[in-house]
Scaffold this motif. Structure first.
Motif, PDB file in Angstrom:
ATOM      1  N   VAL A 162      23.115 -13.994   8.976  1.00 11.62           N
ATOM      2  CA  VAL A 162      21.984 -14.574   9.708  1.00 11.62           C
ATOM      3  C   VAL A 162      20.994 -15.102   8.673  1.00 11.62           C
ATOM      4  N   SER A 163      20.831 -16.412   8.645  1.00  9.58           N
ATOM      5  CA  SER A 163      19.946 -17.005   7.635  1.00  9.58           C
ATOM      6  C   SER A 163      18.949 -17.959   8.292  1.00  9.58           C
ATOM      7  N   VAL A 164      17.670 -17.681   8.040  1.00  8.39           N
ATOM      8  CA  VAL A 164      16.598 -18.549   8.546  1.00  8.39           C
ATOM      9  C   VAL A 164      16.765 -19.952   7.954  1.00  8.39           C
ATOM     10  N   GLY A 165      16.887 -20.008   6.633  1.00  5.38           N
ATOM     11  CA  GLY A 165      16.932 -21.302   5.943  1.00  5.38           C
ATOM     12  C   GLY A 165      18.137 -22.126   6.351  1.00  5.38           C
ATOM     13  N   ALA A 166      19.320 -21.485   6.444  1.00  6.36           N
ATOM     14  CA  ALA A 166      20.530 -22.232   6.800  1.00  6.36           C
ATOM     15  C   ALA A 166      20.423 -22.721   8.246  1.00  6.36           C
ATOM     16  N   THR A 167      19.889 -21.893   9.135  1.00  8.76           N
ATOM     17  CA  THR A 167      19.741 -22.323  10.539  1.00  8.76           C
ATOM     18  C   THR A 167      18.834 -23.560  10.596  1.00  8.76           C
ATOM     19  N   ALA A 186      23.046 -17.643  14.750  1.00  8.72           N
ATOM     20  CA  ALA A 186      21.857 -18.323  14.212  1.00  8.72           C
ATOM     21  C   ALA A 186      20.702 -17.327  14.091  1.00  8.72           C
ATOM     22  N   ALA A 187      19.753 -17.642  13.193  1.00 12.46           N
ATOM     23  CA  ALA A 187      18.536 -16.818  13.089  1.00 12.46           C
ATOM     24  C   ALA A 187      17.672 -17.068  14.330  1.00 12.46           C
ATOM     25  N   LYS A 188      16.854 -16.062  14.690  1.00 12.34           N
ATOM     26  CA  LYS A 188      16.076 -16.137  15.944  1.00 12.34           C
ATOM     27  C   LYS A 188      14.571 -16.077  15.700  1.00 12.34           C
ATOM     28  N   GLY A 210      15.989 -19.349  19.405  1.00 11.68           N
ATOM     29  CA  GLY A 210      15.398 -18.064  19.784  1.00 11.68           C
ATOM     30  C   GLY A 210      16.482 -17.091  20.264  1.00 11.68           C
ATOM     31  N   THR A 211      17.697 -17.629  20.515  1.00 14.22           N
ATOM     32  CA  THR A 211      18.856 -16.765  20.765  1.00 14.22           C
ATOM     33  C   THR A 211      19.801 -16.990  19.578  1.00 14.22           C
ATOM     34  N   ASP A 212      20.931 -16.262  19.558  1.00  8.17           N
ATOM     35  CA  ASP A 212      21.788 -16.484  18.385  1.00  8.17           C
ATOM     36  C   ASP A 212      22.815 -17.597  18.576  1.00  8.17           C
ATOM     37  N   VAL A 213      22.720 -18.318  19.711  1.00 11.81           N
ATOM     38  CA  VAL A 213      23.576 -19.506  19.869  1.00 11.81           C
ATOM     39  C   VAL A 213      22.679 -20.713  20.156  1.00 11.81           C
ATOM     40  N   ILE A 214      22.712 -21.666  19.247  1.00 15.87           N
ATOM     41  CA  ILE A 214      21.876 -22.875  19.418  1.00 15.87           C
ATOM     42  C   ILE A 214      22.793 -24.064  19.690  1.00 15.87           C
ATOM     43  N   ARG A 215      22.476 -24.811  20.745  1.00 17.15           N
ATOM     44  CA  ARG A 215      23.295 -25.990  21.105  1.00 17.15           C
ATOM     45  C   ARG A 215      22.482 -27.248  20.832  1.00 17.15           C
ATOM     46  N   ILE A 216      23.049 -28.140  20.050  1.00 18.90           N
ATOM     47  CA  ILE A 216      22.316 -29.340  19.634  1.00 18.90           C
ATOM     48  C   ILE A 216      23.118 -30.572  20.012  1.00 18.90           C
ATOM     49  N   LYS A 217      22.564 -31.411  20.893  1.00 18.49           N
ATOM     50  CA  LYS A 217      23.222 -32.703  21.184  1.00 18.49           C
ATOM     51  C   LYS A 217      22.576 -33.727  20.277  1.00 18.49           C
ATOM     52  N   GLY A 218      23.340 -34.313  19.388  1.00 23.26           N
ATOM     53  CA  GLY A 218      22.760 -35.242  18.421  1.00 23.26           C
ATOM     54  C   GLY A 218      22.184 -36.483  19.091  1.00 23.26           C
ATOM     55  N   VAL A 219      21.115 -37.020  18.500  1.00 25.87           N
ATOM     56  CA  VAL A 219      20.531 -38.288  18.985  1.00 25.87           C
ATOM     57  C   VAL A 219      20.491 -39.258  17.817  1.00 25.87           C
ATOM     58  N   SER A 220      20.421 -40.561  18.112  1.00 27.14           N
ATOM     59  CA  SER A 220      20.494 -41.530  17.007  1.00 27.14           C
ATOM     60  C   SER A 220      19.125 -41.825  16.408  1.00 27.14           C
ATOM     61  N   ARG A 221      18.065 -41.572  17.185  1.00 30.67           N
ATOM     62  CA  ARG A 221      16.738 -41.757  16.582  1.00 30.67           C
ATOM     63  C   ARG A 221      15.735 -40.764  17.152  1.00 30.67           C
ATOM     64  N   LEU A 222      14.723 -40.493  16.328  1.00 30.68           N
ATOM     65  CA  LEU A 222      13.636 -39.599  16.756  1.00 30.68           C
ATOM     66  C   LEU A 222      12.356 -40.426  16.787  1.00 30.68           C
ATOM     67  N   THR A 296      14.508  -3.061   7.296  1.00 33.43           N
ATOM     68  CA  THR A 296      14.192  -4.471   7.550  1.00 33.43           C
ATOM     69  C   THR A 296      15.433  -5.158   8.126  1.00 33.43           C
ATOM     70  N   LEU A 297      15.198  -6.050   9.062  1.00 34.72           N
ATOM     71  CA  LEU A 297      16.294  -6.728   9.770  1.00 34.72           C
ATOM     72  C   LEU A 297      15.840  -8.131  10.157  1.00 34.72           C
ATOM     73  N   PRO A 298      16.796  -9.020  10.472  1.00 37.53           N
ATOM     74  CA  PRO A 298      16.370 -10.316  11.006  1.00 37.53           C
ATOM     75  C   PRO A 298      15.608 -10.121  12.324  1.00 37.53           C
ATOM     76  N   TYR A 299      14.775 -11.084  12.705  1.00 39.45           N
ATOM     77  CA  TYR A 299      14.014 -11.033  13.957  1.00 39.45           C
ATOM     78  C   TYR A 299      14.954 -10.791  15.127  1.00 39.45           C
ATOM     79  N   PRO A 300      14.629  -9.944  16.078  1.00 42.51           N
ATOM     80  CA  PRO A 300      13.342  -9.279  16.309  1.00 42.51           C
ATOM     81  C   PRO A 300      13.198  -7.921  15.603  1.00 42.51           C
TER      82      PRO A 300
END
Ligand code: UD1
Length: 432
Positions: A162-167, A186-188, A210-222, A296-300
Motif C-alpha cells: 500500500v503506497s500513497v505515492g504510487a497510488t 490502493a492507499a486510502k 478512499g477505498t482500496d479499489v479505485i476505478r479510473i475511466k481515462g479522459v482525453s482532456r482536463l 503504525t499502519l496505512p490509513y485508517p
C-alpha cells in the motif's frame, strides 16, 4: 542557522487554526499542470515544501501566480520542459509526482531518481510497475527515470504494497489513459481522496478513492477548476498531542474530525478528554497520562507521520508503552535526542519500548526529520527548563508558522539565529 528556543512547563491552552494539508497540496499542485486551462487552488499551506514544488512547476515552464499566501493560480499550457532538474527532487521527494502528471498529459517525462531519505530507503518500484502496466516504457538511466508511451491504455493493477505515492502517481497517469484502469490495494489516505476530487473537478472520471479499489475511466482532456485543499490532519494531530503532553486544553479548528479518529481514540485510551464538533476537535488532559501500544499502519490505521509525536507523549505517561513502526525503518532517529531530555526509550528493530518518566528536562537537541522535529518541540514544551531544537529547517517544510501558533496557545517558544538571541530569550522568560 535558525533554531527554536523553548521554555517548557506551560500547558497549551486555547484555539488554533489548522492549515491546508501539505501532502494533499503536493499531489494537487502536480496534477494542476495536466490541463492547458487555468487552475486556482485555495488553502495551500505556506510551507517550504509547497514553495519548492511550485518552483519546480515554474521550472518546466508553467505559469504560477500567487494571489495571496494561501492561493495560487497555475496555467500549464506553455510547458516546454518534460524533464525535471535534480535540484528540486533533492529538496523535495514529492516533486516525482510530476512524473505521473507529465506522463498522463504528454506521454513523456523524465525525473531524477529521488533516492532514500532520513526516514528510510523509500523504493519506487510500485510507481514504475504502474506506469509499465499502463503501457509506458520506463528506463532508469544516468540517475533518472525516463518514461514515455505512444499511448497509455487502461489496466488492472494490483499494488504489492500500500503506497500513497504510487497510488497518486499512477492515478494521475491513468486519468488521461485510454480506457478504464482499476487500481487494487490502493492507499486510502484523505489526500488520495482529495486528489481524486480535484482531478474529477477538472473533468477526470475517478471512483472509489478512499477505498482500496479505485476505478479510473481515462479522459482525453482536463479543464479549468477552482479547488480548496483539505485541512492537514498531521498538523492537527501534532497540536492534539502537544495539548496532551503539556496537560493543556486545545481546540484544533478547521479540521475534518473523521480524519483524526485514530489519534482521538489513542488520546482517549491515554486518559484525555476529546470533544468533536463539525469542524473542530478539543483535547484536554488534566491527569497523568496512561500507557498504550501503537503500531503504525496505512490509513485508517495510526499514521507513521504521528509516531514521533505520540512517542514523546508516551515518554511522559504512566507505565510501559510499545510503539511498532511498520512503514519506515528509520523513524526512531529522534530517540537518542529524546534520551538527552531524560526519556526512557529502548529501540529494538522496528519497536520502541517506552517507560514513562515523571518529567523531561530541557536539552540541546536536533531534528532528524520533519515529524521528529515537531515531536522534539512537543518534548521541549512539556519539559522543565530550556530546550534548544536545532535543524528546524525540517520543521518548516511542513508546519506553517509553527512557533506563532504555539505562542498563541501560551507556549514560550521563539525562532532564533544567534546565541545572543537565546540569551535574550532566557533573560526575558526568567524575568516573567
Ligand atoms: C507518503 C507521505 C509521507 C507518509 C507516507 C506514509 C507524502 C508527500 N508523503 O509518503 O508523509 O509518511 O506516505 O503514510 O504524501 N514502498 C515500496 N515501493 C514503492 C513505494 C513505497 O515498497 O514503490 C513502501 C515504502 O518503503 C514504505 C511504504 O511502501 O514502506 C509506504 O510508503 P508510501 O505510502 O509510498 O509513502 P510516500 O508516498 O513516500
Amino acid at each position: 542557522m535558525e533554531r527554536y528556543i523553548i521554555k517548557g512547563g506551560n500547558p497549551l491552552v486555547g484555539e488554533v487554526e489548522i492549515s491546508g494539508a501539505k501532502n494533499a497540496a503536493l499531489g494537487i499542485l502536480a496534477a494542476s499542470i495536466m490541463t492547458d486551462e487555468t487552475v486556482t487552488i485555495y488553502n495551500l499551506p505556506d510551507v517550504s515544501d509547497v514553495k519548492v514544488l511550485l518552483q519546480a512547476i515554474q521550472g518546466i515552464g508553467a505559469h504560477v501566480e500567487y494571489l495571496d499566501r494561501h492561493t495560487v493560480r497555475i496555467n500549464g499550457s506553455n510547458i516546454s520542459e518534460l524533464s525535471l532538474d535534480y535540484e528540486y527532487i533533492k529538496k523535495i521527494r514529492a516533486s516525482y509526482y510530476l512524473l505521473g502528471a507529465l506522463l498522463g498529459k504528454y506521454k513523456k517525462a523524465e525525473v531524477p531518481l529521488p533516492g532514500g531519505c532520513n526516514i528510510g530507503t523509500r523504493p519506487i518500484d510500485q510507481h514504475l510497475k504502474g506506469f509499465r502496466a499502463l503501457g509506458a516504457d520506463v528506463r532508469i538511466e544516468y540517475g533518472s527515470i525516463s518514461t514515455s508511451a505512444t499511448r497509455l491504455t487502461g489496466t488492472h493493477l494490483y499494488f504489492d504494497v500500500v503506497s500513497v505515492g504510487a497510488t497518486i502517481n499512477v492515478m494521475m497517469a491513468a486519468a488521461m489513459a485510454e480506457g478504464t484502469t482499476i487500481l487494487e490495494n490502493a492507499a486510502k489516505e484523505p489526500h488520495i481522496v482529495d486528489l481524486a476530487n480535484f482531478l474529477n473537478s477538472m473533468g477526470a472520471n475517478i471512483k472509489g478513492a478512499g477505498t482500496d479499489v479505485i476505478r479510473i475511466k481515462g479522459v482525453s482532456r482536463l479543464h479549468r477548476t477552482e479547488y480548496t485543499v483539505i485541512p492537514d490532519q498531521i498538523e492537527a494531530g501534532t497540536f492534539m498531542f502537544a495539548a496532551a503532553a503539556t496537560k493543556g486544553d486545545v481546540t484544533v479548528k478547521n479540521v475534518i474530525p473523521k480524519h483524526l479518529e485514530a489519534l482521538s481514540s489513542k488520546l482517549i485510551e491515554m486518559g484525555c478528554q476529546v470533544e468533536e464538533s463539525d469542524d473542530a476537535v478539543r483535547v484536554y488532559c488534566k491527569n497523568k497520562l496512561r500507557n498504550t501500544h501503537i503500531k503504525t499502519l496505512p490509513y485508517p490505521g495510526f499514521p507513521t507521520d504521528m509516531q514521533p509525536q505520540i512517542s514523546v507523549t508516551l515518554a511522559l505517561a504512566n507505565g510501559t508503552s510499545i510503539v511498532t513502526e511498520s512503514i519506515f525503518e528509520n523513524r526512531f532517529r529522534y530517540v537518542d535526542e529524546l534520551t538527552k531530555m531524560g526519556a526512557r526509550i529502548k529501540v529494538e528493530g522496528n519497536t520502541a519500548i517506552i517507560t514513562g518518566a515523571d518529567h523531561l528536562s530541557g536539552a540541546i537537541v536536533s531534528s532528524p526529520d520533519l515529524r521528529a522535529g515537531a515531536a522534539l518541540v512537543i518534548a521541549g514544551l512539556a519539559a522543565e527548563g530550556y530546550t534548544v531544537v536545532e535543524d528546524i529547517v525540517y520543521i518548516q517544510r511542513g508546519y506553517e508558522r509553527f512557533e506563532e501558533k504555539l505562542q498563541s496557545l501560551g507556549a514560550e517558544i521563539e525562532k532564533v539565529s544567534t546565541e545572543k538571541e537565546i540569551y535574550k530569550f532566557q533573560l526575558k522568560s526568567n524575568a516573567s
